[in-house]
Design an enzyme around this catalytic site. Structure first.
Site, mmCIF file in Angstrom:
data_model
loop_
_atom_site.group_PDB
_atom_site.id
_atom_site.type_symbol
_atom_site.label_atom_id
_atom_site.label_comp_id
_atom_site.label_asym_id
_atom_site.label_seq_id
_atom_site.Cartn_x
_atom_site.Cartn_y
_atom_site.Cartn_z
ATOM 1 N N TYR A 182 0.840 -1.204 0.000
ATOM 2 C CA TYR A 182 0.000 0.000 0.000
ATOM 3 C C TYR A 182 0.874 1.253 0.000
ATOM 4 O O TYR A 182 0.675 2.168 -0.798
ATOM 5 C CB TYR A 182 -0.914 -0.017 1.229
ATOM 6 C CG TYR A 182 -1.727 1.242 1.399
ATOM 7 C CD1 TYR A 182 -2.981 1.370 0.802
ATOM 8 C CD2 TYR A 182 -1.226 2.308 2.148
ATOM 9 C CE1 TYR A 182 -3.715 2.528 0.948
ATOM 10 C CE2 TYR A 182 -1.955 3.474 2.299
ATOM 11 C CZ TYR A 182 -3.194 3.587 1.695
ATOM 12 O OH TYR A 182 -3.916 4.737 1.843
ATOM 13 N N ASP A 183 1.865 1.274 0.897
ATOM 14 C CA ASP A 183 2.754 2.435 0.975
ATOM 15 C C ASP A 183 3.453 2.681 -0.350
ATOM 16 O O ASP A 183 3.716 3.814 -0.731
ATOM 17 C CB ASP A 183 3.800 2.235 2.078
ATOM 18 C CG ASP A 183 3.164 2.268 3.461
ATOM 19 O OD1 ASP A 183 2.018 2.751 3.570
ATOM 20 O OD2 ASP A 183 3.803 1.818 4.419
ATOM 21 N N SER B 112 -21.854 19.307 25.306
ATOM 22 C CA SER B 112 -21.571 18.020 25.940
ATOM 23 C C SER B 112 -22.911 17.348 26.246
ATOM 24 O O SER B 112 -23.967 17.932 26.035
ATOM 25 C CB SER B 112 -20.757 18.214 27.213
ATOM 26 O OG SER B 112 -21.424 19.110 28.060
ATOM 27 N N GLU C 20 -25.990 4.269 21.002
ATOM 28 C CA GLU C 20 -24.655 4.080 20.418
ATOM 29 C C GLU C 20 -23.636 3.798 21.515
ATOM 30 O O GLU C 20 -23.800 4.256 22.639
ATOM 31 C CB GLU C 20 -24.223 5.379 19.698
ATOM 32 C CG GLU C 20 -25.134 5.758 18.552
ATOM 33 C CD GLU C 20 -24.953 7.222 18.116
ATOM 34 O OE1 GLU C 20 -24.073 7.909 18.649
ATOM 35 O OE2 GLU C 20 -25.717 7.646 17.241
ATOM 36 N N LYS D 128 -20.487 4.537 23.580
ATOM 37 C CA LYS D 128 -19.809 5.801 23.878
ATOM 38 C C LYS D 128 -18.302 5.550 23.834
ATOM 39 O O LYS D 128 -17.707 5.028 24.770
ATOM 40 C CB LYS D 128 -20.230 6.300 25.261
ATOM 41 C CG LYS D 128 -19.762 7.697 25.567
ATOM 42 C CD LYS D 128 -20.433 8.203 26.851
ATOM 43 C CE LYS D 128 -20.044 9.639 27.147
ATOM 44 N NZ LYS D 128 -18.604 9.806 27.344
ATOM 45 N N ASP E 150 -14.470 5.948 24.015
ATOM 46 C CA ASP E 150 -13.626 6.755 24.895
ATOM 47 C C ASP E 150 -12.472 7.338 24.078
ATOM 48 O O ASP E 150 -11.363 6.826 24.077
ATOM 49 C CB ASP E 150 -13.099 5.860 26.028
ATOM 50 C CG ASP E 150 -12.615 6.687 27.202
ATOM 51 O OD1 ASP E 150 -12.850 7.911 27.216
ATOM 52 O OD2 ASP E 150 -12.007 6.105 28.115
ATOM 53 N N ARG F 36 -13.165 19.636 19.635
ATOM 54 C CA ARG F 36 -14.327 20.236 20.259
ATOM 55 C C ARG F 36 -13.946 21.544 20.967
ATOM 56 O O ARG F 36 -14.701 22.506 20.968
ATOM 57 C CB ARG F 36 -14.918 19.232 21.256
ATOM 58 C CG ARG F 36 -16.119 19.723 21.964
ATOM 59 C CD ARG F 36 -16.690 18.629 22.850
ATOM 60 N NE ARG F 36 -17.726 19.206 23.669
ATOM 61 C CZ ARG F 36 -17.507 19.823 24.816
ATOM 62 N NH1 ARG F 36 -16.291 19.912 25.277
ATOM 63 N NH2 ARG F 36 -18.500 20.346 25.488
ATOM 64 N N TYR G 144 -20.614 9.965 14.629
ATOM 65 C CA TYR G 144 -21.852 9.673 15.359
ATOM 66 C C TYR G 144 -22.971 10.668 15.100
ATOM 67 O O TYR G 144 -24.066 10.510 15.632
ATOM 68 C CB TYR G 144 -21.586 9.540 16.856
ATOM 69 C CG TYR G 144 -20.910 10.732 17.498
ATOM 70 C CD1 TYR G 144 -21.564 11.948 17.630
ATOM 71 C CD2 TYR G 144 -19.601 10.631 17.977
ATOM 72 C CE1 TYR G 144 -20.942 13.037 18.216
ATOM 73 C CE2 TYR G 144 -18.979 11.711 18.568
ATOM 74 C CZ TYR G 144 -19.653 12.921 18.688
ATOM 75 O OH TYR G 144 -19.029 13.988 19.255
ATOM 76 N N LYS H 198 -23.392 6.130 31.755
ATOM 77 C CA LYS H 198 -21.983 5.826 32.018
ATOM 78 C C LYS H 198 -21.852 4.508 32.758
ATOM 79 O O LYS H 198 -22.590 4.242 33.703
ATOM 80 C CB LYS H 198 -21.380 6.936 32.887
ATOM 81 C CG LYS H 198 -21.279 8.277 32.166
ATOM 82 C CD LYS H 198 -19.992 8.401 31.398
ATOM 83 C CE LYS H 198 -18.918 9.011 32.279
ATOM 84 N NZ LYS H 198 -17.769 9.473 31.489
ATOM 85 N N CYS I 75 20.867 -5.251 37.587
ATOM 86 C CA CYS I 75 19.813 -6.023 36.946
ATOM 87 C C CYS I 75 19.358 -7.143 37.888
ATOM 88 O O CYS I 75 20.192 -7.863 38.438
ATOM 89 C CB CYS I 75 20.348 -6.610 35.645
ATOM 90 S SG CYS I 75 19.241 -7.803 34.890
ATOM 91 N N CYS J 84 20.766 -10.696 36.155
ATOM 92 C CA CYS J 84 22.178 -11.033 35.947
ATOM 93 C C CYS J 84 23.105 -10.235 36.841
ATOM 94 O O CYS J 84 24.317 -10.439 36.814
ATOM 95 C CB CYS J 84 22.555 -10.833 34.484
ATOM 96 S SG CYS J 84 22.571 -9.102 34.002
ATOM 97 N N CYS K 248 19.450 -2.884 31.266
ATOM 98 C CA CYS K 248 20.559 -3.802 31.503
ATOM 99 C C CYS K 248 21.272 -3.984 30.166
ATOM 100 O O CYS K 248 20.643 -4.323 29.169
ATOM 101 C CB CYS K 248 20.037 -5.149 32.005
ATOM 102 S SG CYS K 248 21.261 -6.467 31.921
ATOM 103 N N CYS L 159 22.487 -11.578 29.540
ATOM 104 C CA CYS L 159 21.460 -11.573 30.589
ATOM 105 C C CYS L 159 20.352 -12.581 30.267
ATOM 106 O O CYS L 159 19.758 -12.544 29.192
ATOM 107 C CB CYS L 159 20.894 -10.166 30.705
ATOM 108 S SG CYS L 159 19.546 -10.017 31.866
HETATM 109 ZN ZN LIG Z 1 20.494 -8.379 33.121
#
Ligand SMILES: [Zn+2]
Length: 676
Positions: free
Chosen positions: A36-37, A82, A116, A118, A120, A139, A232, A320, A414, A417, A430, A435
């Protein structure tokens, strides 16, 4: 028949819009993000040489222009009010009765509502004139908001041009669409992983991340974070006949905007309440966060009659949900070591029921966060769950302290280790390549679904195999035997042979998956795809120089350096030898090459001088289309130099280095052969 440039451009735009719809509206992409890109890039090249053909609705306008100094302000034609909140069934019934009273409707008659989810997210408005997206704003204070047009253009779900579903549907001269911008939980997680790796603080929740992204002054960064939208409502409009809210949503859907599929027309308030309660239980199924439901009167005439207070319309209310929070004791703060050595603090909790599941661990993000919230071991804390995401500690109940809590000290070594850790942004890291914790995370990542996809090779198995010394790095996976597995906890003969089979099968994964699986810093799935398209084998990638890598579109200096550092590491070289010896595929598979012209595919080209028949960008697009690569300067590794009139010093350099030189005719022959 050859197409004119204008026709070619329009054809490309249609193809891109088609794929936009497949991806975002039908959730069923046909091509990879990378392909696509490339289409967008090809269009961009054509537009660059023919700037008079650029239109405001071209998909290239999505990739993000120059950064802004600050946002200008847009006044809302109709205020963005609101909505009042309710928290119980009783309050919903009161809302229904209030409406009937105000409108003089018999108490026994039913009112139709649209309910609908809501979402967030962040409320925005989109302004279309004659079907073209003109500007969009936040808004703000309800009367005026920030002009975030450049950022909204990058949201691929927002049509830059409204497409009527059939010819009879007229495009209104003005249409204002209102909606919620949000991030999916998946995208939110990806974004936070990237930030963790870059040493930047993580976003607390998807809404903060969406709001922050929308307010970025550099739209090129916005374009990389995939914001989504659910429209909406229709705000201001001209020349439309709409009788109900349902009609409005149907119209938006028809114009190619992604109306939420869970929107429902309810015959009366009983159905409304039922629908609200259903989604309270089902919300964890969604890939985005909702914090309630919005209930709206369906009839637009009744809405007009009801009007609004100074703050909120009288015809809508939100229901809510209780936030998914719980209080529990934080028993201890544990250190977790990530695959690149990042050390993050995790809270071990007294198990508590939260949103239907028992929770015993929560993320604390980073050390600054612990300091800021003054979180101590032994504290009572409020934990919150955000969708599919691991719960987080929201706040501390300081009044419940009894003096036995211990203040947290950042570790200097760490936890695994014991080597000294160093500060990297807000994280500690680390740097010990041996590790064990890092090794476990890297092996888990290697086997994960987005990388080599070895089924049944989960964290618990990795943990045991590393602790028993069977695995030191991910290449060792290919040297495991049935006997190694069968004696482990929870493993049995059946699952052992399944895992052995899955390991064997993973040897034939595509090259891009392998690159991703290596766990190079700053190289995620997308970058792996870019690299796989550019290099034909792990060997050529491993020997690429910083300069060569930086020449690749989309690879910046930081990523290039990570790649070079990774392959320079002696440990890496051992691992790669082991992978090859086990016959893990380290080459681009034939089907991954875009077009099968062996003369062009996988070869690198430099162009110099002016060609007669093609602009520079057209020539580049042709090479890319046949699977070739474009390089900006000549080196020993360049396969071909295409020479036009008035060539520059590149020609001398190519002769010096014995690079194949093609004149325009030879180039054309080569490219044309590729079309069959
Ligand atoms: Zn480590």
């Amino acid at each position: 028949m050859t197409l004119t440039i204008k026709e070619k451009i329009e054809q490309l735009r249609d193809i891109i819009r088609y794929h936009d719809r497949r991806y975002y509206l039908e959730n069923n992409p046909e091509i990879t993000d990378f392909a696509y890109d490339q289409l967008v890039q090809e269009l961009q090249n054509l537009e660059k040489t023919h700037p008079y053909l650029i239109t405001a609705d071209s998909p290239t306008q999505r990739v993000g222009g120059e950064p802004l100094i600050q946002f200008s302000t847009i006044n809302h034609k109709i205020p963005m009010l609101s909505i009042d909140n309710t928290y119980s069934d009783k309050e919903l019934r009161e809302f229904d009765q209030r409406i009937k009273r105000m409108a003089g409707i018999d108490m026994h008659r039913d009112i139709e509502y649209v309910v609908e989810l809501k979402i967030d997210g962040v409320a925005i408005t989109l302004w279309y004139e004659k079907g073209l997206f003109v500007h969009g704003a936040t808004r703000g204070d309800g009367f005026k908001g920030d002009d975030v047009t450049a950022n909204l253009r990058t949201v691929r779900q927002i049509p830059l041009k409204l497409e009527p579903p059939d010819r009879r549907q007229k495009i209104p001269s003005v249409l204002e669409v209102r909606g919620e911008i949000y991030l999916t939980n998946n995208e939110f997680q990806r974004l936070n992983e990237d930030r963790e790796e870059a040493g930047e603080p993580q976003f607390a929740n998807p809404r903060n991340a969406a709001a922050g992204t929308l307010k970025l002054l550099d739209p090129r960064i916005t374009a990389k974070r995939r914001l989504s939208i659910f429209p909406y409502a229709i705000g201001y409009f001209e020349e439309l006949e709409l009788a109900t809210h349902k009609d409005c949503l149907k119209l938006l859907q028809g114009f190619g905007l992604p109306v939420n599929p869970h929107t429902r027309l309810c015959k009366n308030i009983d159905e409304v309440i039922q629908h609200c309660n259903t989604w309270d239980k089902r919300r964890s199924e969604l890939d985005y966060m909702i914090d309630g439901m919005v209930v709206k009167v369906n009839s637009l005439a009744l809405r007009d009659q009801l009007g609004a207070t100074s703050k909120a319309p009288r015809w809508a209310i939100s229901y809510k949900y209780q936030p998914e929070q719980a209080t529990t004791k934080l028993e201890e703060i544990e250190m977790q070591v990530g695959k690149t050595g990042t050390i993050t603090p995790v809270a071990n909790l007294t198990p508590v029921l939260l949103a239907g599941t028992t929770v015993s661990r929560a993320t604390l993000h980073n050390f600054d966060e612990i300091r800021r919230k003054d979180i101590r071991a032994g504290d009572y804390v409020v934990v919150q769950k955000a969708g599919e995401i691991i719960p987080q500690v929201v706040s501390v109940l300081k009044e419940k302290r009894d003096g036995t809590e211990s203040v947290f000290c950042e570790p200097e070594i760490c936890p695994e280790c014991k080597s000294t850790v160093r500060k990297d942004g807000v994280y500690l890291r680390c740097h010990n390549p041996l590790c064990l914790s890092q090794a476990k995370r890297r092996i888990q990542y290697f086997a994960s679904r987005q990388a080599m996809d070895i089924e049944g090779f989960g964290p618990a198995l990795v943990e045991q195999l590393v602790d028993k010394g069977f695995l030191k790095d991910y290449a060792d996976i290919y040297y495991l035997t049935f006997d190694d597995l069968v004696n482990l906890e929870r493993m049995g003969e059946k699952s052992s042979s399944n895992v052995m089979h899955a390991i064997e099968e993973s040897k034939n994964r595509d090259f891009d998956r392998l690159i991703c699986a290596l766990g190079i810093s700053n190289v995620g799935f997308h970058t792996a795809e870019v690299l796989a398209n550019h290099f034909d084998s792990l060997d050529t990638l491993a020997t690429a120089t910083q300069e060569e890598l930086e020449e690749i579109y989309e690879i910046g200096p930081v990523v290039a350096k990570s790649i070079v550092d990774f392959f320079r590491n002696e440990h890496t070289r051992d691992i790669i030898e082991k992978l090859k010896a086990a016959r893990v595929n380290t080459r681009k598979l034939a089907r991954q090459t875009s077009t099968n012209n062996p003369k062009v595919a996988g070869r690198s080209f430099v162009i110099t001088g002016t060609l007669q028949k093609y602009s520079r960008n057209e020539a580049e697009a042709l090479i890319r289309k046949s699977g070739g690569r474009i390089i900006s300067s000549v080196s020993k590794k360049t396969d071909y130099l295409v020479v036009g009139d008035d060539p520059g010093s590149k020609l001398d350099k190519a002769r010096e280095l014995n690079v194949h030189i093609l004149d325009e005719e030879a180039f054309e022959n080569m490219i044309q052969n590729s079309k069959e």
